[in-house]
Design a protein around this motif. Structure first.
Motif, mmCIF file in Angstrom:
data_model
loop_
_atom_site.group_PDB
_atom_site.id
_atom_site.type_symbol
_atom_site.label_atom_id
_atom_site.label_comp_id
_atom_site.label_asym_id
_atom_site.label_seq_id
_atom_site.Cartn_x
_atom_site.Cartn_y
_atom_site.Cartn_z
ATOM 1 N N ARG A 3 -0.217 -3.905 -2.511
ATOM 2 C CA ARG A 3 -1.466 -3.680 -1.776
ATOM 3 C C ARG A 3 -2.465 -4.803 -2.045
ATOM 4 O O ARG A 3 -3.317 -5.100 -1.205
ATOM 5 N N CYS A 35 -18.340 -3.736 -5.353
ATOM 6 C CA CYS A 35 -17.003 -4.103 -4.873
ATOM 7 C C CYS A 35 -16.927 -5.533 -4.364
ATOM 8 O O CYS A 35 -16.054 -5.868 -3.558
ATOM 9 N N LYS A 44 -11.127 0.362 -9.629
ATOM 10 C CA LYS A 44 -10.294 1.331 -8.915
ATOM 11 C C LYS A 44 -11.005 1.936 -7.715
ATOM 12 O O LYS A 44 -10.416 2.099 -6.643
ATOM 13 N N SER A 47 -10.618 -0.688 -5.022
ATOM 14 C CA SER A 47 -9.272 -1.025 -4.554
ATOM 15 C C SER A 47 -8.667 0.075 -3.693
ATOM 16 O O SER A 47 -7.849 -0.199 -2.814
ATOM 17 N N ILE A 48 -9.068 1.329 -3.924
ATOM 18 C CA ILE A 48 -8.525 2.413 -3.095
ATOM 19 C C ILE A 48 -9.120 2.397 -1.689
ATOM 20 O O ILE A 48 -8.666 3.134 -0.814
ATOM 21 N N GLN A 49 -10.128 1.556 -1.472
ATOM 22 C CA GLN A 49 -10.709 1.411 -0.140
ATOM 23 C C GLN A 49 -10.188 0.153 0.551
ATOM 24 O O GLN A 49 -10.848 -0.433 1.398
ATOM 25 N N GLU A 79 3.463 2.708 1.848
ATOM 26 C CA GLU A 79 3.775 2.856 0.432
ATOM 27 C C GLU A 79 4.904 3.867 0.234
ATOM 28 O O GLU A 79 4.799 5.017 0.640
#
Length: 225
Positions: A3, A35, A44, A47-49, A79
Protein backbone atom coordinates in the motif's frame (compact mmCIF):
# COMPACT_ATOMS: atom_id res chain seq x y z
CA UNK A 1 4.09 -2.57 2.37
CA UNK A 2 2.43 -2.71 -1.03
CA UNK A 3 0.00 0.00 0.00
CA UNK A 4 2.99 2.31 0.52
CA UNK A 5 4.20 1.60 -3.02
CA UNK A 6 0.74 2.39 -4.36
CA UNK A 7 0.72 5.50 -2.18
CA UNK A 8 4.02 6.62 -3.68
CA UNK A 9 2.74 6.03 -7.21
CA UNK A 10 -0.19 8.26 -6.29
CA UNK A 11 2.25 10.89 -5.03
CA UNK A 12 3.84 10.86 -8.48
CA UNK A 13 0.66 10.91 -10.56
CA UNK A 14 -0.77 13.69 -8.38
CA UNK A 15 2.55 15.57 -8.20
CA UNK A 16 1.98 16.14 -4.51
CA UNK A 17 4.70 15.15 -2.05
CA UNK A 18 2.73 16.52 0.87
CA UNK A 19 -0.59 14.70 0.51
CA UNK A 20 -0.45 12.73 -2.75
CA UNK A 21 -0.81 9.31 -1.10
CA UNK A 22 -3.86 10.11 1.03
CA UNK A 23 -7.46 11.28 0.71
CA UNK A 24 -6.61 14.85 1.61
CA UNK A 25 -9.81 16.20 0.03
CA UNK A 26 -11.74 15.22 3.17
CA UNK A 27 -9.08 16.16 5.74
CA UNK A 28 -9.73 18.41 8.68
CA UNK A 29 -7.19 21.10 9.54
CA UNK A 30 -5.80 18.78 12.21
CA UNK A 31 -5.38 15.92 9.74
CA UNK A 32 -3.69 18.20 7.24
CA UNK A 33 -1.19 19.13 9.93
CA UNK A 34 -0.63 15.59 11.21
CA UNK A 35 -0.53 13.75 7.87
CA UNK A 36 1.86 15.93 5.90
CA UNK A 37 4.73 14.46 3.85
CA UNK A 38 6.44 11.55 5.68
CA UNK A 39 3.51 11.22 8.06
CA UNK A 40 1.35 9.93 5.20
CA UNK A 41 3.09 6.61 5.80
CA UNK A 42 4.50 6.56 9.32
CA UNK A 43 1.40 7.67 11.25
CA UNK A 44 -1.20 4.89 11.34
CA UNK A 45 -4.17 7.27 11.48
CA UNK A 46 -2.89 8.78 8.22
CA UNK A 47 -1.78 5.65 6.37
CA UNK A 48 -5.21 4.04 6.72
CA UNK A 49 -6.57 6.97 4.71
CA UNK A 50 -4.53 6.00 1.69
CA UNK A 51 -5.94 6.14 -1.83
CA UNK A 52 -6.97 2.66 -2.96
CA UNK A 53 -8.15 3.45 -6.49
CA UNK A 54 -7.86 6.24 -9.03
CA UNK A 55 -11.64 6.37 -9.33
CA UNK A 56 -11.78 7.98 -5.88
CA UNK A 57 -9.42 10.74 -6.99
CA UNK A 58 -11.47 11.30 -10.14
CA UNK A 59 -14.61 11.55 -8.03
CA UNK A 60 -13.26 13.94 -5.39
CA UNK A 61 -10.18 15.76 -6.69
CA UNK A 62 -9.76 15.19 -10.45
CA UNK A 63 -7.70 18.35 -10.92
CA UNK A 64 -4.93 16.84 -8.80
CA UNK A 65 -4.12 14.18 -11.41
CA UNK A 66 -1.14 15.06 -13.57
CA UNK A 67 -2.25 12.69 -16.34
CA UNK A 68 -4.48 14.35 -18.96
CA UNK A 69 -8.05 13.15 -19.40
CA UNK A 70 -7.13 12.00 -22.91
CA UNK A 71 -4.73 9.47 -21.36
CA UNK A 72 -6.71 7.95 -18.48
CA UNK A 73 -5.08 5.72 -15.89
CA UNK A 74 -6.48 3.38 -13.29
CA UNK A 75 -4.32 2.46 -10.31
CA UNK A 76 -5.98 0.32 -7.67
CA UNK A 77 -5.04 -2.10 -4.93
CA UNK A 78 -6.69 -5.24 -3.60
CA UNK A 79 -5.52 -6.67 -0.29
CA UNK A 80 -5.32 -10.44 0.13
CA UNK A 81 -2.96 -11.01 3.02
CA UNK A 82 -3.68 -14.58 4.13
CA UNK A 83 -3.66 -18.06 2.69
CA UNK A 84 -6.08 -19.64 2.17
CA UNK A 85 -7.35 -16.41 0.64
CA UNK A 86 -10.64 -15.17 2.03
CA UNK A 87 -13.41 -15.89 -0.49
CA UNK A 88 -14.79 -12.36 -0.21
CA UNK A 89 -11.38 -10.87 -0.98
CA UNK A 90 -11.02 -13.18 -3.96
CA UNK A 91 -14.50 -12.32 -5.23
CA UNK A 92 -13.77 -8.60 -4.97
CA UNK A 93 -10.50 -9.06 -6.84
CA UNK A 94 -12.13 -10.97 -9.70
CA UNK A 95 -14.92 -8.42 -9.96
CA UNK A 96 -12.36 -5.63 -10.35
CA UNK A 97 -10.93 -7.40 -13.41
CA UNK A 98 -14.19 -7.50 -15.33
CA UNK A 99 -15.15 -10.11 -17.90
CA UNK A 100 -14.05 -8.47 -21.16
CA UNK A 101 -10.68 -7.43 -22.51
CA UNK A 102 -9.96 -3.80 -21.52
CA UNK A 103 -9.11 -1.12 -24.07
CA UNK A 104 -5.71 -0.73 -22.45
CA UNK A 105 -3.70 -3.60 -20.94
CA UNK A 106 -3.65 -4.30 -17.24
CA UNK A 107 -0.44 -4.74 -15.31
CA UNK A 108 -0.49 -6.88 -12.17
CA UNK A 109 1.96 -6.03 -9.41
CA UNK A 110 1.97 -8.49 -6.54
CA UNK A 111 3.33 -7.27 -3.25
CA UNK A 112 4.31 -9.20 -0.15
CA UNK A 113 4.65 -8.22 3.47
CA UNK A 114 5.76 -10.19 6.52
CA UNK A 115 2.43 -11.83 7.34
CA UNK A 116 3.71 -15.41 7.03
CA UNK A 117 7.19 -14.96 8.53
CA UNK A 118 8.67 -15.31 5.04
CA UNK A 119 7.55 -18.91 4.63
CA UNK A 120 8.44 -19.56 0.98
CA UNK A 121 5.95 -22.39 0.45
CA UNK A 122 3.09 -20.43 2.00
CA UNK A 123 3.96 -17.53 -0.28
CA UNK A 124 4.02 -19.77 -3.35
CA UNK A 125 0.64 -21.23 -2.41
CA UNK A 126 -0.70 -17.68 -2.20
CA UNK A 127 0.96 -16.63 -5.46
CA UNK A 128 -0.29 -19.69 -7.34
CA UNK A 129 -3.86 -18.98 -6.26
CA UNK A 130 -3.69 -15.31 -7.24
CA UNK A 131 -1.99 -16.08 -10.55
CA UNK A 132 -4.66 -18.68 -11.32
CA UNK A 133 -7.28 -15.92 -11.06
CA UNK A 134 -5.24 -13.42 -13.10
CA UNK A 135 -5.24 -12.83 -16.85
CA UNK A 136 -2.06 -14.61 -17.88
CA UNK A 137 -1.18 -12.68 -21.03
CA UNK A 138 -0.78 -9.35 -19.22
CA UNK A 139 2.52 -8.40 -17.51
CA UNK A 140 3.00 -9.51 -13.91
CA UNK A 141 5.58 -8.39 -11.38
CA UNK A 142 6.28 -9.67 -7.87
CA UNK A 143 7.79 -7.35 -5.24
CA UNK A 144 9.47 -8.83 -2.20
CA UNK A 145 9.96 -6.98 1.12
CA UNK A 146 12.62 -4.40 1.82
CA UNK A 147 15.47 -4.82 4.29
CA UNK A 148 14.85 -4.51 8.01
CA UNK A 149 16.35 -1.80 10.18
CA UNK A 150 18.04 -1.50 13.56
CA UNK A 151 14.71 -0.88 15.31
CA UNK A 152 13.37 -4.26 14.22
CA UNK A 153 11.92 -5.93 17.35
CA UNK A 154 14.32 -8.57 18.66
CA UNK A 155 11.67 -11.29 18.73
CA UNK A 156 11.17 -11.00 14.95
CA UNK A 157 14.78 -10.84 13.81
CA UNK A 158 15.25 -14.58 13.33
CA UNK A 159 12.20 -15.09 11.11
CA UNK A 160 11.99 -11.62 9.51
CA UNK A 161 15.51 -10.21 9.82
CA UNK A 162 17.91 -9.41 7.02
CA UNK A 163 19.30 -12.91 6.52
CA UNK A 164 15.78 -14.33 6.27
CA UNK A 165 14.78 -11.51 3.91
CA UNK A 166 17.74 -12.13 1.60
CA UNK A 167 17.07 -15.88 1.43
CA UNK A 168 13.38 -15.25 0.82
CA UNK A 169 14.06 -12.78 -1.99
CA UNK A 170 16.41 -15.17 -3.77
CA UNK A 171 13.96 -18.07 -3.50
CA UNK A 172 11.00 -16.05 -4.75
CA UNK A 173 13.01 -14.70 -7.68
CA UNK A 174 13.61 -18.26 -8.90
CA UNK A 175 10.08 -19.51 -8.23
CA UNK A 176 8.39 -16.46 -9.74
CA UNK A 177 10.36 -16.93 -12.96
CA UNK A 178 9.13 -20.52 -13.17
CA UNK A 179 5.59 -19.15 -13.09
CA UNK A 180 6.16 -16.52 -15.76
CA UNK A 181 6.13 -13.70 -13.20
CA UNK A 182 8.90 -11.12 -13.17
CA UNK A 183 10.50 -10.23 -9.86
CA UNK A 184 11.66 -6.99 -8.27
CA UNK A 185 13.76 -7.37 -5.15
CA UNK A 186 13.98 -4.41 -2.81
CA UNK A 187 16.40 -5.62 -0.13
CA UNK A 188 19.54 -4.17 -1.69
CA UNK A 189 18.02 -0.76 -2.50
CA UNK A 190 16.72 -0.38 1.04
CA UNK A 191 19.43 -1.72 3.34
CA UNK A 192 20.74 1.79 4.12
CA UNK A 193 17.35 3.52 3.96
CA UNK A 194 15.58 4.98 6.97
CA UNK A 195 13.03 2.67 8.59
CA UNK A 196 11.20 4.52 11.31
CA UNK A 197 10.01 1.32 13.02
CA UNK A 198 12.65 -1.11 11.78
CA UNK A 199 10.25 -2.46 9.15
CA UNK A 200 8.66 0.21 6.95
CA UNK A 201 10.42 2.69 4.69
CA UNK A 202 9.71 6.40 4.85
CA UNK A 203 8.43 8.49 1.96
CA UNK A 204 11.84 8.71 0.27
CA UNK A 205 12.39 4.96 0.33
CA UNK A 206 8.93 4.20 -0.95
CA UNK A 207 9.31 6.77 -3.71
CA UNK A 208 12.38 4.86 -4.91
CA UNK A 209 10.31 1.66 -4.95
CA UNK A 210 7.58 3.40 -6.94
CA UNK A 211 10.08 4.75 -9.46
CA UNK A 212 11.56 1.26 -9.88
CA UNK A 213 8.08 -0.02 -10.70
CA UNK A 214 7.52 2.81 -13.17
CA UNK A 215 10.88 2.09 -14.81
CA UNK A 216 9.76 -1.52 -15.25
CA UNK A 217 6.48 -0.33 -16.75
CA UNK A 218 8.38 1.92 -19.13
CA UNK A 219 10.31 -1.07 -20.48
CA UNK A 220 7.15 -2.95 -21.46
CA UNK A 221 6.08 -3.10 -25.08
CA UNK A 222 2.41 -2.22 -24.66
CA UNK A 223 1.63 -2.99 -28.30
CA UNK A 224 2.05 -6.73 -27.77
CA UNK A 225 -0.79 -6.78 -25.26
Amino acid sequence: MMRHVIGSINVLIRKNLGYGAVTDWNFSDEERRDCFCNHQFNVKACSIQGIFKTADVLAHDPESLACPASMPIDVQIEEMVRFPIDEEELRRYKESLGTTKPKKPYVFIFGHGLWNDLDVQATLNWLDKVVAETTTFFPRLMLTPNASGKKKPVEWRETQGNEALMNFEESIRVEAARRGVEHLGTWNMSIQSNKFDGVHLDLKGNMVKAMMVLNWLNMLDVSQY
